[in-house]
Design a protein around this motif. Structure first.
Motif, short mmCIF file in Angstrom:
data_model
loop_
_atom_site.label_atom_id
_atom_site.label_comp_id
_atom_site.label_asym_id
_atom_site.label_seq_id
_atom_site.Cartn_x
_atom_site.Cartn_y
_atom_site.Cartn_z
N LEU A 1 14.98 111.91 133.51
CA LEU A 1 15.90 111.34 132.63
C LEU A 1 16.43 109.78 132.86
CD1 LEU A 1 18.13 114.26 131.37
CD2 LEU A 1 15.93 113.47 130.34
N LYS B 1 14.94 113.35 116.38
CA LYS B 1 14.51 113.89 117.45
C LYS B 1 14.57 113.34 118.69
CE LYS B 1 10.80 116.48 114.86
NZ LYS B 1 9.32 116.75 114.91
N LEU B 2 14.84 114.01 119.96
CA LEU B 2 14.95 113.25 120.98
C LEU B 2 13.62 112.78 121.69
CD1 LEU B 2 17.76 115.29 122.76
CD2 LEU B 2 18.01 113.19 121.23
N GLY B 3 13.59 111.82 122.51
CA GLY B 3 12.52 111.57 123.38
C GLY B 3 11.61 110.28 122.87
N PRO C 1 16.81 110.01 125.70
CA PRO C 1 16.12 110.76 126.53
C PRO C 1 16.03 112.23 125.99
CG PRO C 1 18.57 110.33 126.88
CD PRO C 1 18.02 109.70 125.91
N PRO C 2 14.83 112.76 126.10
CA PRO C 2 14.57 114.15 125.77
C PRO C 2 15.31 115.15 126.76
CG PRO C 2 12.71 113.64 127.50
CD PRO C 2 13.72 112.35 127.13
N TRP D 1 15.35 106.47 131.36
CA TRP D 1 15.67 106.18 130.33
C TRP D 1 16.93 105.32 130.18
CZ3 TRP D 1 12.41 109.66 129.94
CH2 TRP D 1 11.55 109.98 128.74
N ILE E 1 9.76 114.99 133.84
CA ILE E 1 10.51 114.16 133.21
C ILE E 1 11.87 113.87 134.13
CG2 ILE E 1 11.82 113.32 131.14
CD1 ILE E 1 9.88 115.25 129.38
#
Length: 289
Positions: free
Chosen positions: A6, A71-73, A77-78, A9, A4
């Motif tokens: 970031l 929740k993130l993602g 961004p996660p 995002w 991923i």
């Protein structure tokens, strides 16, 4: 497994709609012990009144993370770092918001910065919120969130007493002392629909996050600080308000809210912790001197 990035995002944006609430404005005024608003005309929201709208945690229960936040993602961004704090905001006030106006907020992820600090990895996410009322830009809020690593602090489930009171600081034009307690924290969480567990869940905040007690909301302290300024400058019109959180405050502790003029229309503000250190550093500019 795909790695991923970031930075993918950055630049993402979405828009939400709401209606400026007279009820929320009245409840915030009650929390701040302000004079009751006259019913002869619609209430003008406190300058930070947009924080009472567009609640981030207004999602189904199964969409909340272990900390009580969404929740993130998804849009956010996660990051992969579990501890979250509001690090500060830079606000510009273009026009007042009046109860019953149609609100629109466009949020853009402006930047994502990863750093290494003394307590481990950090990630700073800057969101730019542009809030319009009846189609007119009212507030621009550049909001910085910091994510941190999990703590390895020992179990602190036993209640820790608040830090002792400190003397009223000298060298300021005005000082107001406040003591946010658990009830105030609950009311502010309810008012903003903020379900972050560090503000109400004592076992979680001590055993998981490693704090000695319930954490006073950064935006609540920032609101109390700006409210104290406005009560000492009743004719001032706020143009900008920048604040940065430097250290946490906890329920039951005495906070000194202090301010002094540093230039024409420019004021330095601080929320001072019981140990005498700065918990929030802020600057206000006004259109009146």
């Amino acid at each position: 497994m795909t790695e991923i990035n970031l930075q993918d995002w950055v630049g993402r944006s979405h828009t939400e709609e709401d209606t400026a609430s007279a009820v929320s404005a009245s409840r915030l005024a009650t929390l701040l012990e302000q004079e009751p608003h006259s019913s002869a005309e619609p209430a003008t929201l406190f300058p930070l009144g947009h924080w009472l709208h567009f609640a981030e945690d207004d999602v189904p229960m199964n969409e909340l993370g272990d900390d009580g936040h969404v929740k993130l993602g998804g849009f956010m961004p996660p990051v992969g770092l579990p501890r979250r704090m509001w690090a500060g905001s830079q606000l510009e006030f273009h026009a007042p918001i009046v109860a019953a106006q149609a609100l629109s907020r466009t949020t853009t992820i402006e930047s994502i910065t990863e750093k290494a600090g003394g307590s481990g990895r950090l990630c700073f996410v800057v969101l730019r919120h542009e809030v319009s009322a009846d189609g007119i830009l009212a507030t621009t809020d550049r909001h910085t969130i910091v994510y941190r690593e999990a703590t390895s602090a020992p179990d602190r489930s036993a209640a820790a007493p608040p830090r002792g009171d400190s003397p009223v600081p000298e060298g300021w034009d005005w000082v107001r002392s406040v003591r946010p307690n658990e009830v105030m924290l609950f009311r502010y969480s309810a008012l903003t629909f903020n379900s972050h567990r560090i503000h109400y869940d004592h076992p979680y905040v001590t055993q998981v996050e490693g704090y000695p007690g319930l954490v006073t909301h950064g935006p609540l302290t920032a609101t109390l600080l700006l409210d104290a300024f406005m009560k000492n400058h009743v004719e001032a019109t706020i143009a900008t308000y920048d604040f940065r959180a430097k250290s946490p405050l906890f329920a039951g502790e005495q906070i000194h809210l202090a301010g002094r003029r540093t230039d024409s229309g420019v004021h330095e503000l601080q929320a001072i912790a019981p140990d005498g250190k700065t918990a929030i550093a802020a600057t206000v500019t006004t259109t009146e001197t």
